[in-house]
Design an enzyme around this catalytic site. Structure first.
Site, short mmCIF file in Angstrom:
data_model
loop_
_atom_site.label_atom_id
_atom_site.label_comp_id
_atom_site.label_asym_id
_atom_site.label_seq_id
_atom_site.Cartn_x
_atom_site.Cartn_y
_atom_site.Cartn_z
N CYS A 224 0.76 -1.35 0.00
CA CYS A 224 0.10 -0.08 0.07
C CYS A 224 0.95 1.46 -0.05
O CYS A 224 0.36 2.48 -0.15
CB CYS A 224 -1.10 0.02 1.28
SG CYS A 224 0.00 0.21 2.90
N GLY A 225 2.17 1.17 -0.18
CA GLY A 225 2.95 2.31 -0.07
C GLY A 225 3.74 2.45 1.19
O GLY A 225 4.79 3.10 1.38
#
Length: 244
Positions: free
Chosen positions: A239-240
């Site tokens: 998701c980063g």
């Protein structure tokens, strides 16, 4: 293992940082999860924080770290699109484990983002990455800064995906030490820990979910699918938060 200088390590190129931590990581591989947490608390600088998405196995790292370092700030980046079951799971674990929960959100509300950008998660990899930057990365960076974090614990495991297969116990990310105490645990070890301590999987585990994030980018597992394919339409695994 000697004490590590975060400022000095941050001045090194990424490859040199990895090499500088190699000896320490070799020793950390020999310790169990509790030993890794204890070592970090003794040898790495505070403030200390723990991040959690309150996903399928979240109770493990939340219990493990909080038992050794009670009242550690637990960072949740809330997109506003989590499953209702996740929000209830957050409440349940926060109460059961007496968590010091710190919730961070994007500066723009979910409705405002949709008005400005449309449904970013339907706009391919570029849209998903922008969505993650707004809702996960920026809030996490803000959390680390506001909480004066210098050491960040997280519950990633190598078994979860190809992108995590070679992660070390100790690294530097976003300018702080990042410690992954259960990085080498398999699914059986997770199950045994939950059973031993009277903890539960996320409620959606029983409905066939292997990984849980936002409602619009999480799919129930079907035969033939990898765990990675159940998130972000198979386009991305991370998701980063755990990239970079």
């Amino acid at each position: 293992m000697s004490k590590l200088d975060l400022n000095a390590l941050n001045e090194l190129p990424k490859v040199d940082r990895i090499l500088a931590l190699a000896e320490t990581n070799a020793e950390l591989e020999k310790l169990d999860a509790e030993g890794r947490v204890a070592w970090a608390l003794d040898n790495l600088p505070g403030e200390y924080v723990l991040s959690s998405s309150f996903g399928i196995q979240a109770a493990v790292s939340l219990h493990l770290v909080n038992q050794i370092h009670p009242d550690i700030p637990v960072i949740l980046t809330d997109t506003g699109y989590l499953f209702p079951e996740t929000y209830r799971f957050i409440d349940e674990l926060t109460d059961k484990l007496k968590l010091n929960l710190k919730v961070y959100r994007a500066t723009e509300s979910a409705a405002w983002q949709e008005a400005r950008y449309g449904k970013l998660w339907e706009q391919g990899v570029e849209g998903i990455e922008k969505y993650n930057d707004i809702n996960k990365v920026e809030p996490m960076n803000r959390a680390l800064k506001e909480l004066n974090a210098q050491t960040w614990f997280a519950g990633l495991r190598r078994e979860q995906s190809g992108s995590r297969a070679n992660l070390p116990v100790l690294a530097i990310q976003r300018g702080v030490f990042k410690v992954l105490p259960i990085i080498d645990w398999d699914n059986r070890t997770i199950y045994q820990y939950l059973q031993k301590h009277g903890l539960k999987y996320h409620p959606l585990w029983d409905e066939g979910y292997l990984s849980v994030g936002d409602t619009h980018t999480t799919r129930k597992w079907e035969p033939g699918m990898s765990e990675e394919e159940t998130r972000f339409f198979g386009l991305k695994r991370e998701c980063g938060l755990h990239e970079g």
